[in-house]
Design a protein around this motif. Structure first.
Motif, PDB file in Angstrom:
ATOM      1  N   ARG B 241       0.823  -1.197   0.000  1.00 41.78           N
ATOM      2  CA  ARG B 241       0.000   0.000   0.000  1.00 41.78           C
ATOM      3  C   ARG B 241       0.865   1.259   0.000  1.00 41.78           C
ATOM      4  NH1 ARG B 241      -3.865   2.771   4.403  1.00 41.78           N
ATOM      5  NH2 ARG B 241      -1.898   2.877   5.500  1.00 41.78           N
ATOM      6  N   ALA B 242       1.964   1.187   0.747  1.00 43.26           N
ATOM      7  CA  ALA B 242       2.783   2.378   0.910  1.00 43.26           C
ATOM      8  C   ALA B 242       3.421   2.837  -0.396  1.00 43.26           C
ATOM      9  CB  ALA B 242       3.864   2.123   1.956  1.00 43.26           C
ATOM     10  N   ILE B 243       3.946   1.919  -1.206  1.00 45.46           N
ATOM     11  CA  ILE B 243       4.720   2.389  -2.362  1.00 45.46           C
ATOM     12  C   ILE B 243       4.419   1.713  -3.691  1.00 45.46           C
ATOM     13  CG2 ILE B 243       6.661   3.206  -0.964  1.00 45.46           C
ATOM     14  CD1 ILE B 243       8.226   0.744  -1.982  1.00 45.46           C
ATOM     15  N   ALA B 244       3.712   0.577  -3.684  1.00 46.50           N
ATOM     16  CA  ALA B 244       3.578  -0.152  -4.948  1.00 46.50           C
ATOM     17  C   ALA B 244       2.499   0.461  -5.833  1.00 46.50           C
ATOM     18  CB  ALA B 244       3.264  -1.619  -4.681  1.00 46.50           C
ATOM     19  N   THR B 261      -2.478  -1.266  -7.847  1.00 49.64           N
ATOM     20  CA  THR B 261      -2.708  -1.482  -6.418  1.00 49.64           C
ATOM     21  C   THR B 261      -4.073  -0.972  -5.977  1.00 49.64           C
ATOM     22  OG1 THR B 261      -0.359  -1.148  -6.129  1.00 49.64           O
ATOM     23  CG2 THR B 261      -1.689  -1.121  -4.140  1.00 49.64           C
ATOM     24  N   PHE B 262      -4.430   0.203  -6.500  1.00 49.15           N
ATOM     25  CA  PHE B 262      -5.677   0.807  -6.074  1.00 49.15           C
ATOM     26  C   PHE B 262      -6.867  -0.092  -6.429  1.00 49.15           C
ATOM     27  CE2 PHE B 262      -9.284   3.669  -6.425  1.00 49.15           C
ATOM     28  CZ  PHE B 262      -9.189   4.337  -5.224  1.00 49.15           C
ATOM     29  N   ASP B 263      -6.850  -0.645  -7.643  1.00 47.75           N
ATOM     30  CA  ASP B 263      -7.955  -1.498  -8.071  1.00 47.75           C
ATOM     31  C   ASP B 263      -8.029  -2.769  -7.241  1.00 47.75           C
ATOM     32  OD1 ASP B 263      -8.332   0.423  -9.896  1.00 47.75           O
ATOM     33  OD2 ASP B 263      -7.849  -0.769 -11.672  1.00 47.75           O
ATOM     34  N   VAL B 264      -6.864  -3.349  -6.987  1.00 47.16           N
ATOM     35  CA  VAL B 264      -6.857  -4.593  -6.217  1.00 47.16           C
ATOM     36  C   VAL B 264      -7.351  -4.316  -4.796  1.00 47.16           C
ATOM     37  CG1 VAL B 264      -5.398  -6.415  -5.264  1.00 47.16           C
ATOM     38  CG2 VAL B 264      -5.062  -5.670  -7.621  1.00 47.16           C
ATOM     39  N   PHE B 265      -7.001  -3.151  -4.284  1.00 52.12           N
ATOM     40  CA  PHE B 265      -7.457  -2.793  -2.938  1.00 52.12           C
ATOM     41  C   PHE B 265      -8.950  -2.484  -2.934  1.00 52.12           C
ATOM     42  CE2 PHE B 265      -3.189  -2.645  -1.596  1.00 52.12           C
ATOM     43  CZ  PHE B 265      -3.190  -2.580  -0.224  1.00 52.12           C
ATOM     44  N   GLY B 342      -1.479   7.014  -3.093  1.00 50.05           N
ATOM     45  CA  GLY B 342      -1.773   8.437  -3.107  1.00 50.05           C
ATOM     46  C   GLY B 342      -3.223   8.788  -3.422  1.00 50.05           C
ATOM     47  N   LYS B 343      -4.065   7.786  -3.702  1.00 53.93           N
ATOM     48  CA  LYS B 343      -5.453   8.065  -4.042  1.00 53.93           C
ATOM     49  C   LYS B 343      -6.362   7.643  -2.890  1.00 53.93           C
ATOM     50  CE  LYS B 343      -4.827   5.896  -8.046  1.00 53.93           C
ATOM     51  NZ  LYS B 343      -5.117   5.215  -9.306  1.00 53.93           N
ATOM     52  N   PRO B 344      -7.424   8.452  -2.629  1.00 53.91           N
ATOM     53  CA  PRO B 344      -8.293   8.087  -1.518  1.00 53.91           C
ATOM     54  C   PRO B 344      -9.230   6.941  -1.894  1.00 53.91           C
ATOM     55  CG  PRO B 344      -9.093  10.077  -2.564  1.00 53.91           C
ATOM     56  CD  PRO B 344      -7.822   9.716  -3.258  1.00 53.91           C
TER      57      PRO B 344
END
Lengths: 230, 392
Positions: B241-244, B261-265, B342-344
């Motif tokens: 989450r921090a950097i990938a 990462t954002f989509d997977v999260f 970096g995206k909410p």
């Protein structure tokens, strides 16, 4: 001092024997390092899963090393007389004793060096491999330097053992302190000679050990030492 | 790619297999590498040991874009370490191909392989620094190995140490350094030969959280400044989450999820990804609510909605619209905002009281706002007066 208590002729004999012992020990130690270190490297590096994996070769040299190590020195010395003659041209004298001493002590040092190098973290070897290091570079830059404290400690053990073995060199006319102690102290009933020989040997062994420990510490950077404040 | 999906009635138990339509196809490139150049291409990689029961790696295909920080996450034994070692052929795969910066690593051997390895830096969980060498000596090692001249080595060390902030420690031995400092040496060493790709094998797993953050920050910084592609092996979702920018999920040697990462999260498809995420993003309901949830709707239940807010739609008065237009009586159970890459990412869980037959309309309304809405269960209307607000 010790020498003042002995007749001048005896003092001369002791000095002569000391020189013979020193010759045998120093030469055999140098040779055993030159031969034993590469042998120890081969023992480690050709192991299954190591950088120069050769299982059959590894088992063969391992067996040879064990064979030599399990032969009692006094028997080995006599058994390899033809080899000794081949190397130094004679089977009698100090130099004739150097050959069996070297043959006997090299496998011991090889095993001690092997044990020290086996302790090197495999992660370090992996790191070197990931940099594109050749097996030789891994040996020269990782395996040996990282194992150096252990190798130096093994060197000390080897030297002390050599001093003990050299006492038997009298069997082939090699002379030395041990031989002197037996011939004068035991066979000629001169216990003061025996005592002098033993005292000198104790001092030598003690000095070797202290020096060896110091050297092993000096090359060991694994544990943080408190640095002297300048 | 994941698109905002409409109604996904599914059981609460994440361990149950999802329907094929939900799971979908795992795209090797995460649907995103097409935009830039490819740094690493892994094709049908399989590694099986004779002694082991199943393959350690099972037909893994993955593409890593140049300049990306691509996380590979999995539990211990999932095959992550084997995968990363196949990239520089420290482990020889049983089958499949690995191409790193246009060179097929899997076909190389001997001197050609060693040369190729110099373009791939690697850092390790336990740092793997030589105790017999100083900091400067450790950083010099790859340069010596590559045959760089002594004078050049002397010139190249200071900037490397400066990059990782260890200029003052050049003459210290590793035993005199802290864990974070040791990893900085590891990073400087890995960067010494200007690699195109950096492999990070659990590089922060032996560090405390604060030091982990500093090291991750350094890696991100290096990624930005040098445009270096970083492959980040980890078992900690927090690291990803921090950097990938991208993340792949590995389980039992199989790649089960891959994408930005954002989509997977935001939209985890696999149970494993969900379980990793639950440690960070609040996907789990409070136990007292979870206990009242049923997988199927009954006469006396209200649907429990989870709405995932991403991007611009977060500015719309969604709840107000739901109340006004669909006349639902929302009982908010849980809400949280996380920042990923970096995206909410907002997650809101609510009981949609009084919704009745209008559920499909609500979901299509959410979908029209490009919000992700799903029914995660059905809450039994409590008889207790305290929960009366949920219905009436």
């Amino acid at each position: 001092m010790l020498f003042d208590l002995l007749p001048p002729a005896l003092a001369g004999l002791i000095l002569e024997s000391l020189k013979q012992t020193a010759t045998m020990v120093v030469v055999a130690a140098l040779l055993s390092t030159l031969i034993g270190l590469p042998l120890g490297i081969l023992l480690v590096a050709t192991e299954p899963g190591h950088i120069l994996e050769r299982p059959v070769f590894n088992r063969v040299i391992g067996t040879v090393v064990n064979l030599v190590r399990s032969t009692p020195f006094i028997i080995l010395m006599v058994a390899i007389i033809p080899f000794t003659r081949l190397i130094v041209g004679t089977t009698v004298g100090t130099w004739a004793a150097v050959v069996p001493l070297t043959v006997a002590i090299t496998p011991l040092f090889a095993r001690l060096a092997e044990a020290a190098m086996r302790e090197v973290d495999r992660g370090l070897i992996e790191a070197a491999e990931s940099m594109g290091a050749t097996p030789f570079q891994i040996i020269a830059k990782v395996l040996v330097p990282e194992a150096l404290p252990g190798i130096v400690a093994g060197q000390t053990v080897t030297l002390v053992s050599l001093i003990g073995y050299s006492a038997m060199a009298g069997t082939v006319g090699g002379g030395g302190l041990g031989d002197l102690g037996i011939r004068f102290g035991y066979q000629r009933f001169m216990p003061e000679v025996m005592l002098a020989v033993v005292v000198i040997l104790v001092v030598i062994v003690q000095s070797v050990q202290v020096l060896g420990d110091w050297a092993a510490r000096a090359v060991n950077h694994r544990i943080a030492r408190r640095r002297k404040l300048a | 790619m994941v698109s905002p999906v409409t109604a996904l009635p599914q059981s609460l138990d994440f361990k149950q297999p999802l329907t094929p339509a939900v799971q979908g196809e795992i795209e090797p490139d995460g649907g995103n590498a097409a935009a830039g150049r490819v740094a690493v291409r892994i094709e049908n990689l399989t590694k099986a040991y004779e002694s082991a029961a199943g393959p350690v790696l099972d037909d893994v295909s993955l593409t890593i874009g140049e300049g990306h920080i691509h996380g590979i996450i999995g539990r211990s034994g999932a095959g992550k370490s084997t995968l990363v070692r196949c990239l520089n052929k420290l482990v020889t795969p049983t089958s499949g191909r690995v191409i790193v910066s246009d060179r097929e690593i899997t076909s190389l051997d001997g001197a050609a392989l060693r040369a190729a390895r110099r373009d791939i830096g690697m850092i390790f969980q336990h740092f793997n620094l030589l105790s017999s060498r100083t900091v400067a000596g450790n950083v010099a090692l790859p340069l010596e190995v590559a045959g760089v001249s002594k004078a050049d080595i002397r010139r190249r060390i200071p900037p490397l140490l400066e990059l990782v902030g260890l200029t003052s420690k050049a003459d210290a031995y590793p035993s005199e350094l802290s864990g974070g400092q040791k990893q900085r040496v590891g990073i400087a060493r890995a960067l010494a030969l200007d690699p195109k790709v950096l492999l990070s094998d659990e590089a922060t797993s032996a560090l405390d959280p604060e030091t982990t953050e500093q090291i991750l920050h350094l890696l991100k910084d290096i990624n930005r400044r040098l445009g270096l592609t970083i492959l980040l092996i980890t078992h900690e979702m927090e690291v990803v989450r921090a950097i990938a920018s991208h993340v792949a999920v590995l389980e039992h040697g199989k790649l089960i999820e891959n994408g930005p990462t954002f989509d997977v999260f935001a939209f985890p498809k696999s149970p494993v990804a969900r379980s990793f995420l639950s440690s960070i993003v609040a996907h789990d309901l409070p136990p007292e609510i979870a206990g009242r949830l049923l997988p199927e709707a009954h006469g006396d239940t209200d649907p429990v909605l989870r709405i995932v807010f991403t991007g611009d739609a977060a500015h719309d008065p969604v709840i107000a619209t739901l109340v006004e237009r669909f006349r639902i009586r929302p009982n908010i159970l849980h809400g949280r905002i996380d920042y990923i890459d970096g995206k909410p990412l907002g997650v809101l869980t609510l009981i949609a009281g009084g919704l009745g037959e209008r559920l499909p309309d609500v979901l299509s309304y959410l979908s029209s706002l490009r919000l992700f809405g799903e029914v995660i269960g059905h809450a039994v209307r409590p008889a207790a007066p305290g929960a009366r607000r949920a219905h009436s």
